[in-house]
Design a protein around this motif. Structure first.
Motif, mmCIF file in Angstrom:
data_model
loop_
_atom_site.group_PDB
_atom_site.id
_atom_site.type_symbol
_atom_site.label_atom_id
_atom_site.label_comp_id
_atom_site.label_asym_id
_atom_site.label_seq_id
_atom_site.Cartn_x
_atom_site.Cartn_y
_atom_site.Cartn_z
ATOM 1 N N GLY A 1 12.440 -7.440 11.446
ATOM 2 C CA GLY A 1 11.606 -7.754 12.727
ATOM 3 C C GLY A 1 10.648 -8.428 12.480
ATOM 4 N N ASP A 2 9.629 -8.522 13.276
ATOM 5 C CA ASP A 2 8.265 -9.554 13.105
ATOM 6 C C ASP A 2 6.993 -8.870 13.203
ATOM 7 N N PRO A 3 6.546 -8.980 11.830
ATOM 8 C CA PRO A 3 5.235 -8.375 11.700
ATOM 9 C C PRO A 3 3.998 -8.393 12.508
ATOM 10 N N ARG A 4 4.161 -9.689 13.028
ATOM 11 C CA ARG A 4 2.976 -10.017 13.986
ATOM 12 C C ARG A 4 3.218 -9.370 15.454
ATOM 13 N N HIS A 5 4.474 -9.208 15.760
ATOM 14 C CA HIS A 5 5.106 -8.372 17.005
ATOM 15 C C HIS A 5 4.534 -6.906 16.803
ATOM 16 N N TYR A 6 4.798 -6.310 15.695
ATOM 17 C CA TYR A 6 4.358 -5.047 15.333
ATOM 18 C C TYR A 6 2.893 -4.742 15.184
ATOM 19 N N LEU A 7 2.152 -5.774 14.774
ATOM 20 C CA LEU A 7 0.648 -5.592 14.929
ATOM 21 C C LEU A 7 0.159 -5.928 16.415
ATOM 22 N N GLN A 8 0.738 -6.591 16.986
ATOM 23 C CA GLN A 8 0.093 -6.813 18.390
ATOM 24 C C GLN A 8 0.598 -5.530 19.075
ATOM 25 N N ILE A 9 1.619 -4.940 18.944
ATOM 26 C CA ILE A 9 1.652 -3.536 19.770
ATOM 27 C C ILE A 9 0.757 -2.431 19.303
ATOM 28 N N ILE B 1 -10.059 6.505 11.735
ATOM 29 C CA ILE B 1 -9.875 5.418 10.773
ATOM 30 C C ILE B 1 -8.515 5.607 10.299
ATOM 31 N N ASP B 2 -8.046 6.790 9.910
ATOM 32 C CA ASP B 2 -6.584 7.027 9.408
ATOM 33 C C ASP B 2 -5.748 6.485 10.453
ATOM 34 N N VAL B 3 -5.958 6.696 11.892
ATOM 35 C CA VAL B 3 -4.920 6.322 12.729
ATOM 36 C C VAL B 3 -4.935 4.812 12.873
ATOM 37 N N VAL B 4 -6.104 4.145 12.568
ATOM 38 C CA VAL B 4 -6.239 2.454 12.786
ATOM 39 C C VAL B 4 -5.481 2.112 11.561
ATOM 40 N N ILE B 5 -5.458 2.681 10.637
ATOM 41 C CA ILE B 5 -5.252 1.908 8.995
ATOM 42 C C ILE B 5 -3.748 2.377 8.854
ATOM 43 N N ALA B 6 -3.343 3.518 9.196
ATOM 44 C CA ALA B 6 -1.974 4.241 8.826
ATOM 45 C C ALA B 6 -0.832 3.079 9.220
ATOM 46 N N PRO B 7 -0.706 2.742 10.454
ATOM 47 C CA PRO B 7 0.416 1.704 10.765
ATOM 48 C C PRO B 7 0.578 0.487 10.015
ATOM 49 N N ILE B 8 -0.624 -0.004 9.688
ATOM 50 C CA ILE B 8 -0.679 -1.449 8.826
ATOM 51 C C ILE B 8 -0.180 -0.853 7.334
ATOM 52 N N LEU B 9 -0.744 0.050 6.855
ATOM 53 C CA LEU B 9 -0.374 0.688 5.535
ATOM 54 C C LEU B 9 1.217 0.747 5.505
ATOM 55 N N MET B 10 1.907 1.341 6.396
ATOM 56 C CA MET B 10 3.193 1.786 6.431
ATOM 57 C C MET B 10 3.989 0.436 6.899
ATOM 58 N N LEU B 11 3.548 -0.566 7.349
ATOM 59 C CA LEU B 11 4.059 -1.736 7.661
ATOM 60 C C LEU B 11 4.265 -2.426 5.884
ATOM 61 N N LEU B 12 3.276 -2.274 5.248
ATOM 62 C CA LEU B 12 3.313 -2.867 3.949
ATOM 63 C C LEU B 12 4.073 -2.350 3.044
ATOM 64 N N ILE B 13 3.994 -1.002 3.092
ATOM 65 C CA ILE B 13 5.034 0.022 2.341
ATOM 66 C C ILE B 13 6.325 -0.235 2.502
ATOM 67 N N LEU C 1 -14.203 -6.975 17.294
ATOM 68 C CA LEU C 1 -14.478 -6.948 15.721
ATOM 69 C C LEU C 1 -13.173 -6.105 14.879
ATOM 70 N N LEU C 2 -12.871 -5.208 15.572
ATOM 71 C CA LEU C 2 -11.600 -4.604 14.776
ATOM 72 C C LEU C 2 -10.561 -5.423 14.603
ATOM 73 N N GLN C 3 -10.290 -6.121 15.723
ATOM 74 C CA GLN C 3 -9.021 -7.207 15.796
ATOM 75 C C GLN C 3 -9.369 -8.276 14.664
ATOM 76 N N ARG C 4 -10.657 -8.781 14.624
ATOM 77 C CA ARG C 4 -10.860 -9.722 13.487
ATOM 78 C C ARG C 4 -10.748 -9.205 12.045
ATOM 79 N N LEU C 5 -11.200 -8.074 11.829
ATOM 80 C CA LEU C 5 -10.967 -7.450 10.548
ATOM 81 C C LEU C 5 -9.584 -7.127 10.066
ATOM 82 N N LEU C 6 -8.589 -6.715 11.191
ATOM 83 C CA LEU C 6 -7.154 -6.480 10.694
ATOM 84 C C LEU C 6 -6.502 -7.787 10.645
#
Length: 210
Positions: free
Chosen positions: A188-196, A163-175, A91-96
């Motif tokens: 770099g490749d955002p998809r690779h970042y998200l997979q890690i 929740i902060d720890v789950v969201i923060a890396p994605i927010l940082m990627l966008l910023i 579920l988390l993966q689908r949401l992200l």
């Protein structure tokens, strides 16, 4: 001599979409403070008076951008969560994944950076964004975490901080994409970042069933 054809007129109902598209481009490129309604109207190919027929202020225009582009994705994720029958990590993966596909890979990805930069100067739009986007997104992630902890799939943790720890890396990627990424020779490749990120979450959240 044959009469020249009259210039084509855009359908009236198309104008709000054109205005919102122009506004999004300028908000992301210049920020909220520096964006002028005249520039939005010019970008959309209409008069400033026409813009005011639909949006009474820059704040109203910005809220409309969020209403039309980001809030529907939040609603989609709420529907995904309500119908999900698999594991909590799935579920988390689908949401992200849905967030990244519908927001992260579009011009809407520039909005979080705008909000971080200008929230204190424009508290009204900051509050609107927080209540309608951030709070609803946090509730979704929090519900998935609670679900996983209740089943034993995830270990017991402080949910609000997690929740902060789950969201923060994605927010940082966008910023980063809309700021210092211009200094990188290889973004770099955002998809690779998200997979890690997901791999680290899978290991970090693991409970008795892992």
């Amino acid at each position: 001599m044959p009469t020249a054809p009259a210039p084509r007129k855009r359908r009236k109902e198309a104008r709000p979409a054109e205005l919102l598209a122009a506004a999004l481009e300028l908000f992301v490129d210049k920020g909220f403070a520096a964006t002028r309604l005249e520039a939005v109207a010019n970008r959309a190919g209409v008069s400033k008076g026409t813009l005011y027929l639909y949006y009474e202020s820059k704040e109203a225009l910005f809220k409309a951008v969020i209403q039309e582009g980001i809030i529907p994705v939040i609603a989609e994720n709420e529907a995904i969560a309500a119908q999900h029958t698999g594991t909590s990590f799935e579920l988390l993966q689908r949401l992200l994944d849905n967030w990244w596909t519908k927001i992260g890979q579009t011009d809407y990805a520039g909005i979080p950076k705008l909000m971080v930069a200008e929230a204190r100067n424009f508290p009204e739009i900051a509050q609107y964004y927080y209540e309608n986007v951030i709070s609803r997104g946090r509730r979704l992630v929090g519900a998935a975490l609670h679900r996983g902890m209740a089943s034993g799939e995830f270990r017991t943790m402080d949910v609000e901080t997690t929740i902060d720890v789950v969201i923060a890396p994605i927010l940082m990627l966008l910023i980063w994409r809309y700021s210092l990424a211009c200094c990188q020779s290889d973004a770099g490749d955002p998809r690779h970042y998200l997979q890690i990120h997901l791999d680290l979450l899978r290991q970090g959240l693991g409970g008795s069933q892992v």
